[in-house]
Design a protein around this motif. Structure first.
Motif, mmCIF file in Angstrom:
data_model
loop_
_atom_site.group_PDB
_atom_site.id
_atom_site.type_symbol
_atom_site.label_atom_id
_atom_site.label_comp_id
_atom_site.label_asym_id
_atom_site.label_seq_id
_atom_site.Cartn_x
_atom_site.Cartn_y
_atom_site.Cartn_z
ATOM 1 N N ILE A 272 12.001 -26.334 -44.781
ATOM 2 C CA ILE A 272 12.343 -27.752 -44.698
ATOM 3 C C ILE A 272 13.304 -28.028 -43.542
ATOM 4 O O ILE A 272 13.303 -29.133 -42.978
ATOM 5 C CB ILE A 272 12.919 -28.250 -46.042
ATOM 6 N N HIS A 273 14.101 -27.039 -43.149
ATOM 7 C CA HIS A 273 15.048 -27.236 -42.048
ATOM 8 C C HIS A 273 14.357 -27.248 -40.680
ATOM 9 O O HIS A 273 15.003 -27.566 -39.667
ATOM 10 C CB HIS A 273 16.138 -26.176 -42.097
ATOM 11 N N ASP A 274 13.067 -26.919 -40.642
ATOM 12 C CA ASP A 274 12.292 -27.036 -39.406
ATOM 13 C C ASP A 274 11.623 -28.401 -39.291
ATOM 14 O O ASP A 274 10.938 -28.655 -38.294
ATOM 15 C CB ASP A 274 11.233 -25.932 -39.330
ATOM 16 N N PHE A 275 11.787 -29.249 -40.289
ATOM 17 C CA PHE A 275 11.290 -30.620 -40.203
ATOM 18 C C PHE A 275 12.222 -31.410 -39.279
ATOM 19 O O PHE A 275 13.446 -31.370 -39.441
ATOM 20 C CB PHE A 275 11.259 -31.255 -41.589
ATOM 21 N N GLU A 276 11.642 -32.123 -38.313
ATOM 22 C CA GLU A 276 12.435 -32.885 -37.352
ATOM 23 C C GLU A 276 12.507 -34.346 -37.802
ATOM 24 O O GLU A 276 11.555 -35.107 -37.628
ATOM 25 C CB GLU A 276 11.806 -32.806 -35.952
ATOM 26 N N PRO A 277 13.613 -34.755 -38.424
ATOM 27 C CA PRO A 277 13.695 -36.114 -38.975
ATOM 28 C C PRO A 277 13.714 -37.176 -37.888
ATOM 29 O O PRO A 277 14.212 -36.951 -36.775
ATOM 30 C CB PRO A 277 15.009 -36.093 -39.762
ATOM 31 N N LYS A 278 13.160 -38.317 -38.215
ATOM 32 C CA LYS A 278 13.100 -39.449 -37.297
ATOM 33 C C LYS A 278 14.284 -40.386 -37.540
ATOM 34 O O LYS A 278 14.695 -40.605 -38.681
ATOM 35 C CB LYS A 278 11.803 -40.228 -37.492
ATOM 36 N N ALA A 279 14.814 -40.940 -36.484
ATOM 37 C CA ALA A 279 15.874 -41.947 -36.579
ATOM 38 C C ALA A 279 15.464 -43.145 -35.742
ATOM 39 O O ALA A 279 14.659 -43.026 -34.808
ATOM 40 C CB ALA A 279 17.212 -41.387 -36.091
ATOM 41 N N GLY A 280 16.014 -44.300 -36.057
ATOM 42 C CA GLY A 280 15.677 -45.510 -35.323
ATOM 43 C C GLY A 280 16.860 -46.458 -35.244
ATOM 44 O O GLY A 280 17.902 -46.241 -35.873
ATOM 45 N N ARG A 281 16.698 -47.513 -34.473
ATOM 46 C CA ARG A 281 17.769 -48.506 -34.384
ATOM 47 C C ARG A 281 18.022 -49.150 -35.735
ATOM 48 O O ARG A 281 19.164 -49.476 -36.065
ATOM 49 C CB ARG A 281 17.384 -49.578 -33.344
ATOM 50 N N LEU A 282 16.945 -49.296 -36.533
ATOM 51 C CA LEU A 282 17.055 -49.800 -37.898
ATOM 52 C C LEU A 282 16.385 -48.798 -38.835
ATOM 53 O O LEU A 282 15.759 -47.833 -38.402
ATOM 54 C CB LEU A 282 16.413 -51.189 -38.010
ATOM 55 N N HIS A 283 16.488 -49.053 -40.125
ATOM 56 C CA HIS A 283 16.075 -48.086 -41.145
ATOM 57 C C HIS A 283 14.607 -47.679 -41.010
ATOM 58 O O HIS A 283 13.721 -48.514 -40.819
ATOM 59 C CB HIS A 283 16.317 -48.675 -42.537
#
Length: 388
Positions: A250-261
């Motif tokens: 699971i630590h190899d999953f690259e989470p997505k981030a954005g300006r909003l949720h």
């Protein structure tokens, strides 16, 4: 999955191929999905995989359903479960429908037999523990927070290095990476939250030549069928193809981030028939100065949300412990509990680690879920009126 190969295989399929030690003709087995139209692997055995010395008993699998008196959000404290059973029969189902079974396994011992799921794929998320899975495709090492994906037809047994605690999934369908992450050739795309390098097949093929009695338990037709063999079932000389067990941490999953949720599909890791599995990992949060970092309230009009809490601080939920499940069923809106949104304003990152399963058909509950149920959770959004 990408093409993989291990051991010794002939240059062409469906040709004579002999054991180097005995000169005996090897037995070719094609393990394929969707008849002869889906992915497949070809394995080469010392003995016929059809060879059975004795047919044992058939034991039905019985799931005792709990039908609650009320339709509410639910919290299940699974850490109350102590070790019991082995790596197969110790799996305890909490929620299920015709597409997926979700449960917990805290095995007190390794199984003293080999196991094969004859009609479903399995995913085991390793909350605690490490070890190896000995399979017909070779030895698959695993560690804490690995997803272990075991395609149907894989004969295997676990060997533990330490105490174990697993989140388990079974589906009569097929476990895959999401369609939108793959191009028309099946390769993972650049925007996918992982790459082929993050998926790990078996790395060592141990061919067992010993004879003697070996017990195999097969899940099929809603039960377990037992067999006795007079040879070791892990007798494969070599294999190649697109069907094999693998791990993904699971630590190899690259989470997505954005300006909003970012909505939950940004966390999707696997897909099955009418359900998805998502990974919520530590990540940076929204950077707009007016952003609300916590999830907005939403109604599961056509889905049910199961969240399993692995580690960290899940800011949207108060009173939820590590190892707990929340179930937000269809028909009811859910969202952050009172005070959590205001408290979260301005935070820049989250440490949460959780596994979510969204199903698109209603889930049933077992009597084990009743034993571990916390009825106070349904009232956790309620606040006394000001001045009352």
């Amino acid at each position: 999955m990408r093409y993989a190969s291990l051991g010794r295989i002939p240059a062409k399929r469906h040709v004579q191929f002999r054991d180097e030690q005995t000169e005996n003709l090897l037995v070719e087995e094609v393990m394929g999905f969707e008849g002869f139209s889906g992915n497949e692997s070809i394995l080469y055995h010392l003995f016929s995989p059809c060879r059975v010395k004795e047919v044992g008993a058939f034991t039905p699998i019985v799931l005792e359903e709990w039908v609650p008196d009320t339709h509410v959000h639910r919290l299940t404290h699974s850490m109350a479960m102590g070790p019991s059973g082995d790596s197969v029969l110790g799996r305890r189902v909490l929620q299920y429908n015709g597409d997926v079974e979700i449960g917990i396994c805290v095995p007190e011992r390794e199984a003293d037999y080999f196991y094969r799921d004859g009609e479903g794929d399995e995913v085991i998320f390793v909350h605690e523990g490490s070890g190896v899975v000995e399979t017909i495709f070779g030895t698959l090492a695993y560690r804490q927070h690995d997803y272990i994906v075991l395609p149907r037809g894989t004969t295997y047994r676990f060997r533990f290095d330490e105490p174990q605690r697993w989140l388990t999934f079974y589906t009569p369908g097929e476990i895959e990476t999401p369609n939108r992450y793959r191009n028309r050739y099946g390769q993972l795309l650049e925007h996918a939250p992982f790459s082929q390098r993050d998926f790990h097949p078996p790395t060592e093929l141990v061919t067992h030549r010993d004879r003697g009695e070996h017990h195999v338990k097969l899940r099929v037709r809603g039960g377990y069928q037992d067999y006795e063999l007079d040879y070791h079932p892990l007798d494969v000389i070599g294999w190649d193809g697109y069907v094999y067990p693998y791990t993904f941490n699971i630590h190899d999953f690259e989470p997505k981030a954005g300006r909003l949720h970012q909505p939950p599909p940004a966390h999707q890791t696997f897909q099955g028939p009418n359900f998805v599995i998502c990974s919520f990992c530590p990540r940076m949060l929204d950077w707009d100065p007016m952003a609300v970092a916590l999830p907005y309230h939403h109604s599961n009009v056509q889905s049910e949300e199961v969240m399993y809490y692995v580690d960290g601080d899940y800011a949207a939920r108060k009173g939820v412990e590590i190892g707990s499940f929340t179930l937000h069923p269809s028909g009811l809106p859910h969202g952050p509990q009172p005070g959590t949104v205001e408290k979260s304003l301005g935070i820049k990152e989250t440490s949460e680690l959780a596994v979510m399963c969204d199903t698109f058909r209603p889930l049933k509950l077992t009597t084990l879920a009743r034993e571990l149920d916390d009825p106070s959770y349904a009232y956790s959004w309620y606040e006394d009126p000001v001045g009352a």
